[in-house]
Design a protein around this motif. Sequence first.
Motif, short mmCIF file in Angstrom:
data_model
loop_
_atom_site.label_atom_id
_atom_site.label_comp_id
_atom_site.label_asym_id
_atom_site.label_seq_id
_atom_site.Cartn_x
_atom_site.Cartn_y
_atom_site.Cartn_z
N VAL A 49 0.88 -1.18 0.00
CA VAL A 49 0.00 0.00 0.00
C VAL A 49 0.91 1.22 0.00
CG1 VAL A 49 -1.85 1.24 1.16
CG2 VAL A 49 -1.76 -1.26 1.27
N ILE A 99 -1.88 -1.29 -4.02
CA ILE A 99 -2.83 -0.21 -3.77
C ILE A 99 -2.04 1.09 -3.64
CG2 ILE A 99 -4.61 0.69 -2.22
CD1 ILE A 99 -5.09 -2.18 -1.31
N CYS A 101 -2.55 5.13 -2.74
CA CYS A 101 -3.40 6.22 -2.25
C CYS A 101 -2.76 7.53 -2.70
CB CYS A 101 -3.51 6.19 -0.72
SG CYS A 101 -4.16 4.65 -0.08
N ASP A 116 -7.62 7.01 -3.55
CA ASP A 116 -8.23 6.49 -2.34
C ASP A 116 -9.69 6.93 -2.26
OD1 ASP A 116 -8.43 9.09 -1.02
OD2 ASP A 116 -6.22 8.97 -1.00
#
Length: 607
Positions: A49, A99, A101, A116
Amino acid sequence: MKQWLKDVAVELGGRAGERMCRKLSIPAGRTRLLGLLEAPEVPDRAPRVLGVDEFAFRRGRTYGTVLVNVEMGRVVDILPDRTSETFATWLREHPSAEIICRGRATAYTRGIKEADRWHLLQNLSAAVEKTCHQHRPCLRKHAEQEETSALPVIDLPMPHLPRTPIVERARDRYTDVHRLLDRKWAISAIARHLRLDRKTVREFKTTPLDEPIASAMDFGASRRGLIDPFKPYLNSRFTASCTSAQQLFRCLPLAVAFGLLVLWGAVQVALGSATYLPFGWLPISLVAALALAAAAVFGMGVARVLPSVLTPPLLTIAVLLSVMLLRQTTDSALPAGIAPNRLALLSPVTDMPRQLLLTLSGAVHLGQSLWLLGLLATGLALLTAATRRARLLALAPVLAGAALALLVLPASARDSFVLDRAAAAPVCSGQVCVTEVHRSRLAELAPRGAEALRLLHEALGDQAPTRIQEETDLRAISEDRRLSPGLVLVDFNDPLLAHASGPDLTRLLVAQGLTPNCGPRTIWEGAGLLDLPAQSIAASWALGDHRFHPLEAADAYSRDTWTKAETAWTRLTALPPAEQRSRIARAHTAALDCRNSLPALTGEASA
């Protein structure tokens, strides 16, 4: 030790680490601690992430990109700019990010397509708001054409909005903006006239009234801090249109300083030697507080109408000149000045009366209050006035207050200061009388006064005074006292008498009864000092002293005078008793006629 300092720098940083080392007596400054830090190695693979956002090396000029391991909460790498090419190159060199953000910057949008949840919702909200704003006429027209008759009518109570200063300010600004828009004013002109940002004016133009009021109600609703004890005062100043933080910062010390000044005066009176406390100080203090508030608010109003750096100094100079021109002095028996009495009393700066028993009349308090209230109302009106007509109408209260004040204020200077009858009420013990102010002095003055009257009767016979009374007559500076053959006048402003006690007090009373000084003898008047040699000779003779006893110690300036007085004492005591008594009687008569009594004691012609 180096590793320990490095750990301190990692955990605390520069300044905090320096303070910790100082506590532990380790010589290490923040520069040394920061120099021990080393950039961590960038991993070959990106975290699962990855957080991406921009930061400023130099705000407004140079920006970079920070990459963060969201799961670990640690910085992964720093990119030198915020371009999409640099970010995309880093992603190719460090794969395996599942992922990402990202922020809403355009470069990150081109670099990756994911965002996000918060940024997605914000983008969606902005897009919907923009679309609805572009189609407002169509939406309003469609809403008006909808059939609402089939809907049940529910009478809901009107929402009660708290009338807080911030809400009222938002409502007033919204009203002013739309009033000027109806007059076809441009947005830039409205912003300059109301001293608002053009974005704020444009927002008031395009949004309904409910949104600014809702924002004002939500602002600071849940914030509490050190300012809470002062909120009642700040709310009252907001209500009075004192909305500038700088003005509020100046108002608080001004009010607190005056309150501390009055409190310190009250403490001095309570702990001092005063035994008589009149209520005349209350209206004087209230008028002074009103003058302080009126001057502050009026000055802020003028500064709002004339926004210039020259306004405060010019206004200060104008006020000082007006106070100097209107000020009256009490050197004469009545207050006197350059301006007429009524006009002079518009200034709350009045000279302190010389006589203790004088106080300002009620007409002066009332007239000054009316004038200052008008000045205060004009200041408040100027703070809220937005047009030239409103500013002209704001002058009406001060003009009305001045007119009413001139009708109420006394035209004659004799009526400005009045005798405080309660303070001047006589308090007697036998033949000795003082005023209510000096009641505490009567316990010591009464027995000494009775002894002095007995000695005076032995010296002067039937011509001797029969009463001792405190002097209460009003007179000008250096004006002769009004002497009476049957009275011994006591003036507690006389420095010799004010601090005398015991036998010295008896001596002074005898001297005042035999050869009273016609010229006043106070802390600001010295004419009565010329009579001290004759009074010392007469008192020493009446008390039966074998040696000359001066009433005042000789200094370098008066040594010759006291030498001559001692010579006159020697000549007087060498005469037969009958001749001595005759010369004392002639000196008493000369003193009552305001002539020099020393030649009568030496046998010379009286001047």
